[in-house]
Design a protein around this motif. Structure first.
Motif, mmCIF file in Angstrom:
data_model
loop_
_atom_site.group_PDB
_atom_site.id
_atom_site.type_symbol
_atom_site.label_atom_id
_atom_site.label_comp_id
_atom_site.label_asym_id
_atom_site.label_seq_id
_atom_site.Cartn_x
_atom_site.Cartn_y
_atom_site.Cartn_z
ATOM 1 N N THR A 199 0.961 -1.190 0.021
ATOM 2 C CA THR A 199 0.078 0.064 0.066
ATOM 3 C C THR A 199 0.879 1.429 -0.112
ATOM 4 O O THR A 199 0.408 2.354 -0.443
ATOM 5 C CB THR A 199 -0.979 0.021 1.268
ATOM 6 N N VAL A 200 2.083 1.093 0.452
ATOM 7 C CA VAL A 200 3.252 2.336 0.583
ATOM 8 C C VAL A 200 4.487 1.529 0.232
ATOM 9 O O VAL A 200 4.820 0.818 0.748
ATOM 10 C CB VAL A 200 3.332 3.021 1.663
ATOM 11 N N GLY B 245 4.277 -0.153 3.248
ATOM 12 C CA GLY B 245 3.286 -0.788 4.015
ATOM 13 C C GLY B 245 2.711 -1.722 3.363
ATOM 14 O O GLY B 245 2.421 -1.812 2.021
ATOM 15 N N VAL B 246 2.086 -2.682 4.012
ATOM 16 C CA VAL B 246 1.332 -3.686 3.270
ATOM 17 C C VAL B 246 0.201 -4.257 4.000
ATOM 18 O O VAL B 246 -0.087 -4.018 5.266
ATOM 19 C CB VAL B 246 2.397 -5.122 3.562
ATOM 20 N N LEU B 247 -0.649 -4.638 3.002
ATOM 21 C CA LEU B 247 -2.103 -4.826 3.418
ATOM 22 C C LEU B 247 -2.230 -6.590 3.280
ATOM 23 O O LEU B 247 -2.105 -7.028 2.182
ATOM 24 C CB LEU B 247 -3.082 -4.407 2.457
ATOM 25 N N SER B 248 -2.463 -7.320 4.501
ATOM 26 C CA SER B 248 -2.626 -8.871 4.312
ATOM 27 C C SER B 248 -3.780 -9.124 5.311
ATOM 28 O O SER B 248 -4.925 -8.871 4.559
ATOM 29 C CB SER B 248 -1.505 -9.575 4.934
ATOM 30 N N VAL C 268 7.248 -1.832 7.505
ATOM 31 C CA VAL C 268 7.530 -3.317 7.292
ATOM 32 C C VAL C 268 8.809 -3.156 6.660
ATOM 33 O O VAL C 268 9.089 -2.650 5.415
ATOM 34 C CB VAL C 268 6.721 -4.045 6.502
ATOM 35 N N PRO C 269 9.888 -3.674 7.126
ATOM 36 C CA PRO C 269 11.514 -3.769 6.670
ATOM 37 C C PRO C 269 11.312 -4.694 5.454
ATOM 38 O O PRO C 269 10.658 -5.741 5.419
ATOM 39 C CB PRO C 269 12.367 -4.181 7.770
ATOM 40 N N ASN D 19 3.673 0.357 -5.300
ATOM 41 C CA ASN D 19 2.465 0.315 -4.759
ATOM 42 C C ASN D 19 1.587 -0.644 -5.673
ATOM 43 O O ASN D 19 1.690 -0.848 -6.853
ATOM 44 C CB ASN D 19 1.701 1.489 -5.039
ATOM 45 N N GLY D 20 0.576 -1.560 -4.893
ATOM 46 C CA GLY D 20 0.041 -2.605 -5.596
ATOM 47 C C GLY D 20 0.557 -3.782 -5.935
ATOM 48 O O GLY D 20 -0.030 -4.585 -6.305
ATOM 49 N N GLU D 21 1.734 -3.915 -5.734
ATOM 50 C CA GLU D 21 2.636 -5.191 -5.819
ATOM 51 C C GLU D 21 2.184 -6.227 -4.809
ATOM 52 O O GLU D 21 2.096 -5.915 -3.774
ATOM 53 C CB GLU D 21 4.026 -5.017 -6.012
ATOM 54 N N ARG D 22 1.949 -7.538 -5.439
ATOM 55 C CA ARG D 22 1.851 -8.613 -4.510
ATOM 56 C C ARG D 22 3.144 -9.078 -3.746
ATOM 57 O O ARG D 22 4.293 -9.524 -4.475
ATOM 58 C CB ARG D 22 0.872 -9.759 -5.241
#
Length: 129
Positions: A25-26, A32-35, A42-43, A56-59
């Motif tokens: 997300t960032v 920044g990670v959305l799970s 997040v390092p 941004n948007g990468e899985r």
């Protein structure tokens, strides 16, 4: 008696997964990670001598550590593998997202460089034969 039993049950470590996929997300060095929820700063973890920044948007693959999985690290892109269909087993490609430049190491000993080549800051132009 019931208190001792309750304490014993709450002291046992809870089951957690050690890795999961997430969506960036960032982007940047501390992503920044959305799970299952969003987590910021997040390092990134990567092999020595290799640096990358997720976009941004990468899985991505998120690895969890610590006693209860409270530590998280972004370990790699899940999107990168599907974009490299022309690689044979054992071959390696380093590339910039969007097709700007790449270096491919082939099993036959060939090194393929796509894009403009700069050596010590000066553009390399091969001699015309």
């Amino acid at each position: 008696m019931w208190v001792a039993g309750w304490l014993r049950r709450t002291e046992e470590p809870q089951e957690t997964t050690n890795a999961e996929s997430g969506t960036v997300t960032v982007g940047g060095s501390a992503a920044g990670v959305l799970s299952r929820g969003e987590e910021r700063n997040v390092p990134l973890a990567s092999p020595g001598g290799y640096a990358w920044r997720p976009k941004n948007g990468e899985r991505v693959l998120v690895i969890k550590g610590g006693t209860l999985g409270e530590e998280r690290y972004v370990a790699g892109s899940l999107d990168a593998a599907r974009e490299q269909d022309d690689l044979d087993d054992g071959e390696v490609r380093i590339y910039a997202e969007g097709g700007g430049a790449s270096i491919t190491l082939r099993r036959n000993g060939h090194v393929e460089i796509e894009g403009d080549l700069f050596i010590n800051g000066a553009m390399y132009v091969p001699p015309v034969s």
